[in-house]
Write an enzyme that holds these catalytic residues in place. Structure first.
Site, PDB file in Angstrom:
ATOM      1  N   GLY A 171      59.939  19.459  67.855  1.00  0.00           N
ATOM      2  CA  GLY A 171      59.089  19.314  69.038  1.00  0.00           C
ATOM      3  C   GLY A 171      59.783  19.423  70.380  1.00  0.00           C
ATOM      4  N   GLU A 184      63.370  14.027  73.489  1.00  0.00           N
ATOM      5  CA  GLU A 184      62.225  13.996  72.570  1.00  0.00           C
ATOM      6  C   GLU A 184      60.988  14.573  73.258  1.00  0.00           C
ATOM      7  OE1 GLU A 184      61.083  14.229  69.881  1.00  0.00           O
ATOM      8  OE2 GLU A 184      60.502  12.387  68.855  1.00  0.00           O
ATOM      9  N   ASP A 195      54.749   8.203  71.124  1.00  0.00           N
ATOM     10  CA  ASP A 195      53.387   7.739  70.836  1.00  0.00           C
ATOM     11  C   ASP A 195      53.461   6.264  70.445  1.00  0.00           C
ATOM     12  OD1 ASP A 195      50.699   7.669  70.275  1.00  0.00           O
ATOM     13  OD2 ASP A 195      50.856   8.710  68.369  1.00  0.00           O
ATOM     14  N   THR A 196      53.608   5.963  69.170  1.00  0.00           N
ATOM     15  CA  THR A 196      53.780   4.558  68.782  1.00  0.00           C
ATOM     16  C   THR A 196      55.196   4.078  69.095  1.00  0.00           C
ATOM     17  OG1 THR A 196      54.596   5.024  66.558  1.00  0.00           O
ATOM     18  CG2 THR A 196      52.202   4.861  66.829  1.00  0.00           C
ATOM     19  N   GLY A 197      56.118   5.031  69.222  1.00  0.00           N
ATOM     20  CA  GLY A 197      57.507   4.672  69.504  1.00  0.00           C
ATOM     21  C   GLY A 197      58.316   4.338  68.261  1.00  0.00           C
ATOM     22  N   THR A 240      59.283   6.168  65.656  1.00  0.00           N
ATOM     23  CA  THR A 240      60.323   7.138  65.289  1.00  0.00           C
ATOM     24  C   THR A 240      61.553   6.959  66.171  1.00  0.00           C
ATOM     25  OG1 THR A 240      58.537   8.671  64.758  1.00  0.00           O
ATOM     26  CG2 THR A 240      60.750   9.597  64.878  1.00  0.00           C
ATOM     27  N   LEU A 241      61.310   6.883  67.479  1.00  0.00           N
ATOM     28  CA  LEU A 241      62.433   6.805  68.410  1.00  0.00           C
ATOM     29  C   LEU A 241      63.146   5.466  68.361  1.00  0.00           C
ATOM     30  CD1 LEU A 241      63.909   8.425  70.637  1.00  0.00           C
ATOM     31  CD2 LEU A 241      62.146   9.550  69.307  1.00  0.00           C
ATOM     32  N   LYS A 249      52.828   8.559  75.939  1.00  0.00           N
ATOM     33  CA  LYS A 249      51.415   8.233  75.684  1.00  0.00           C
ATOM     34  C   LYS A 249      51.350   6.726  75.498  1.00  0.00           C
ATOM     35  CE  LYS A 249      49.740  10.598  72.108  1.00  0.00           C
ATOM     36  NZ  LYS A 249      48.978  11.488  71.218  1.00  0.00           N
ATOM     37  N   ASP A 271      53.062  20.445  68.488  1.00  0.00           N
ATOM     38  CA  ASP A 271      52.244  21.213  67.552  1.00  0.00           C
ATOM     39  C   ASP A 271      51.080  20.412  66.990  1.00  0.00           C
ATOM     40  OD1 ASP A 271      53.974  19.457  65.988  1.00  0.00           O
ATOM     41  OD2 ASP A 271      53.247  20.553  64.253  1.00  0.00           O
TER      42      ASP A 271
HETATM   43  P1  IMP Z   1      55.746   8.007  67.113  1.00  0.00           P
HETATM   44  O1  IMP Z   1      56.712   7.458  66.096  1.00  0.00           O
HETATM   45  O2  IMP Z   1      54.338   7.553  66.843  1.00  0.00           O
HETATM   46  O3  IMP Z   1      56.152   7.729  68.556  1.00  0.00           O
HETATM   47  O4  IMP Z   1      55.693   9.550  66.814  1.00  0.00           O
HETATM   48  C1  IMP Z   1      56.125  10.487  67.698  1.00  0.00           C
HETATM   49  C2  IMP Z   1      56.005  11.847  67.064  1.00  0.00           C
HETATM   50  O5  IMP Z   1      54.640  12.095  66.645  1.00  0.00           O
HETATM   51  C3  IMP Z   1      56.332  12.909  68.077  1.00  0.00           C
HETATM   52  O6  IMP Z   1      57.689  13.269  68.017  1.00  0.00           O
HETATM   53  C4  IMP Z   1      55.427  14.043  67.680  1.00  0.00           C
HETATM   54  O7  IMP Z   1      56.051  14.834  66.689  1.00  0.00           O
HETATM   55  C5  IMP Z   1      54.212  13.370  67.046  1.00  0.00           C
HETATM   56  N1  IMP Z   1      53.116  13.242  68.031  1.00  0.00           N
HETATM   57  C6  IMP Z   1      52.632  12.098  68.573  1.00  0.00           C
HETATM   58  N2  IMP Z   1      51.626  12.366  69.431  1.00  0.00           N
HETATM   59  C7  IMP Z   1      51.469  13.699  69.432  1.00  0.00           C
HETATM   60  C8  IMP Z   1      50.576  14.599  70.139  1.00  0.00           C
HETATM   61  O8  IMP Z   1      49.719  14.228  70.956  1.00  0.00           O
HETATM   62  N3  IMP Z   1      50.709  15.922  69.872  1.00  0.00           N
HETATM   63  C9  IMP Z   1      51.639  16.408  68.997  1.00  0.00           C
HETATM   64  N4  IMP Z   1      52.497  15.609  68.329  1.00  0.00           N
HETATM   65  C10 IMP Z   1      52.411  14.267  68.550  1.00  0.00           C
HETATM   66 MG    MG Z   2      58.317  15.304  67.030  1.00  0.00          MG
END
Ligand code: IMP
Ligand code: MG
Length: 211
Positions: A75, A130, A134-136, A138-139, A162, A191
């Site tokens: 991404g 990155e 989103d939820t944070g 992964t990071l 977000k 994507d």
């Molecule tokens: P998190 O662990 O929920 O923060 O996931 C983050 C990952 O989810 C990002 O690196 C994206 O690959 C994917 N993601 C979260 N929101 C979106 C979105 O609105 N569009 C596309 N990919 C997203």
């Molecule tokens: Mg990603």
């Protein structure tokens, strides 16, 4: 008279053929950038300006650093390519690929490293790059992992934030491109099932069922 009628029918046929050809023209059908199911939220110009600002900020803050930008595949690839060209420092880059296990629609926080860094980061000033937080989950997990490797500093640059999901892990974004509402967005590397990464702007999919 007969000949005239004949000529008329030939030209009519030709007209129809050309008309059908242009209606089915692959060029018309294949334009992803003008796909009517996309609503542009951030234009190329807005993105260019903001990424330049982030690059200038990093350039100023790491004047004495030993910087390595770590892009999280896939991404971040577009953001990474633009950001590194806005950072006027002696620096290197590296990449990681991770998969976060999704528990339903939200990531669970378990992170599997699919591709690790090519070089050690001991003593380095790491900036993780990155696409979106989103939820944070992964990071947060990834920063924990990188935190054990003896880097001098580890910071985070995220193109999008977000901040309104139902669950949000505490992640400090040091360099944030844009804060956006809680829509699923695509483009500029992001994507939906592998598609739309090549859009030069950020868009919302109006009708996901049609995507
Ligand atoms: P998190 O662990 O929920 O923060 O996931 C983050 C990952 O989810 C990002 O690196 C994206 O690959 C994917 N993601 C979260 N929101 C979106 C979105 O609105 N569009 C596309 N990919 C997203
Ligand atoms: Mg990603």
């Amino acid at each position: 008279m007969l000949e005239l009628n004949h000529l008329h029918s030939i030209s009519k046929n030709l007209f129809n053929q050309i008309h059908n050809m242009s209606a089915n023209s692959p060029q018309k059908l294949s334009s992803e950038f003008t796909n009517p199911n996309l609503e542009v939220l951030l234009t190329e110009d807005q993105i260019r300006e903001r990424v330049k600002e982030l690059g200038a900020q990093i350039t100023a803050e790491y004047a004495n650093g030993d910087v390595v930008l770590v892009g999280i595949l896939k991404g971040s690839c577009v953001f990474m390519a633009d950001l590194m060209r806005a950072v006027d420092l002696r620096m290197t880059i590296d990449f990681m690929a991770v998969s976060s296990y999704k528990d339903g629609t939200e990531s669970s926080g378990d992170v599997e490293i699919l591709k690790d860094l090519s070089n050690p980061i001991r003593g380095k000033d790491v900036i993780v790059v990155e696409d979106i937080i989103d939820t944070g989950h992964t990071l947060a997990r990834l920063l924990d992992i990188l935190g054990t490797r003896g880097a001098n500093s580890v910071k985070l640059a995220a193109f999008l934030d977000k901040p309104e999901p139902r669950v949000r892990k505490e992640v400090k974004i040091d360099y944030c491109g844009f804060v956006i509402p809680n829509h699923f967005v695509v483009g500029y590397g992001l994507d939906a099932a592998g598609r739309y990464r090549n859009l030069p702007f950020i868009a919302r999919i109006k009708n996901p069922a049609e995507a």
